[in-house]
Design a protein around this motif. Sequence first.
Motif: not given
Length: 339
Positions: A115-116, A225-227, A239-241, A246-248
């Motif tokens: 979602g960049a 959505k992101f899942e 790759d942290n997706g 969001t850094q969350l």
Amino acid sequence: MKNYIYIFLVVLVAIYSFTKIDNEWFISLKGFPQPIYDFKNNTLSQEKINLGRALFYDPILSKNNTISCSSCHLQYTAFTHVDHTVSHGIDDRIGTRNAPALMNLAWHSSFMWDGAINHLDMQSLLPISHPDEMGETIEHVVDKMQKTSYYPKLYYDAFADSTITGEHTLKALASFMVTLISNNSKYDSVMRRESIFNDQQANGYALFKKKCSICHSEPLFTNMKFENNGLSYDTFYKDNGRMKITQLTDDSLKFKVPSLRNIEFSYPYMHDGRFKKLSEVLNHYNTGVVHYKNTSVFLNDSMGLSSNEKVDIIAFLLTLTDKTFLFHKKYSYPRNLYK
Ligand code: HEC
Ligand code: HEC
């Protein structure tokens, strides 16, 4: 007085022809929600679509004129590539992610696996300037295009201005991309009551609605959505997706839920292309889900699918193939525009 009536009629015809093009592409899509792309900011016209199509297929967009958007996004595989797991760009440089299929983009609110990007008009800047993709600058592309025999005319037709700009380039590319609409699969014809599923497909559809559609929701086959769907962490790509954006920590290993339309042809699968076959994907969901802290709760319980049930789900997934989309001439290499 006569003049006024004349002007009034001209305005009416102009309004009609503006809305007609949007109608033609979007209004008659039975069962689809309203697109969310902002057409007010970039009104569709056939001329803009033509220009966008010429750009999409033109390697002039890359530094050494070797890579076009279509090098990684090929029509007959639903605008992704199938020859490698992750994409290959300029000078055969290897990227880190699998190219997503491009279709029904007018309904997407974010782009890229993480979602960049949140506006389709901005999307094309990234591959053009990415060192591993096209390695160019938009300013230099504009310069090169201004010197061709065909682009000044194509830009004039589309924007009434033959001076090429970055903004017009991005808008034209977006115009072409929003017309990549896939809604003519067997599934769609069943939904329109023009055809019926066989028993296996019907059983697969019933299972799909129970096990998959919470994320791969109809009719676009994604909930946008992101899942985290429980894929094991790849220690090579790291790759942290979504977390990268969001850094969350809660977004760790979350990726945008991809559509499953034309899935028969858009292999390999997942953000890193780790699965070649749909049977491998089904095995993942059935027995391979890794339970991280934020793996989706919908994948908590084992799916418990028998081998017949897995085959039935795949039979259903194959009904999402849309040959009209994969082979329609309007999306193909536009030889006649480069003159
Ligand atoms: C070198 C291969 C390559 C080239 C060339 C390339 N792309 Fe892509 N494209 C990708 C990859 C890989 C991704 C996913 C990247 C990510 O998630 O970080 C992507 C993502 C996209 C997306 C987002 C789709 C979605 O569902 O989120 C769009 C739209 C897109 N590309 C359009 C284009 C356009 C337009 C061009 C030409 C200007 C282009 N691409 C050139 C490989 C490429
Ligand atoms: C919790 C949400 C969720 C559920 C439930 C789910 N998926 Fe997915 N699916 C995803 C996400 C997220 C991805 C992308 C993951 C990645 O690439 O890292 C994905 C990817 C896929 C892909 C690869 C698509 C591509 O273009 O690479 C296929 C095929 C797929 N899922 C099929 C299914 C099937 C069949 C089911 C039911 C048995 C299912 N999914 C259930 C979230 C889900």
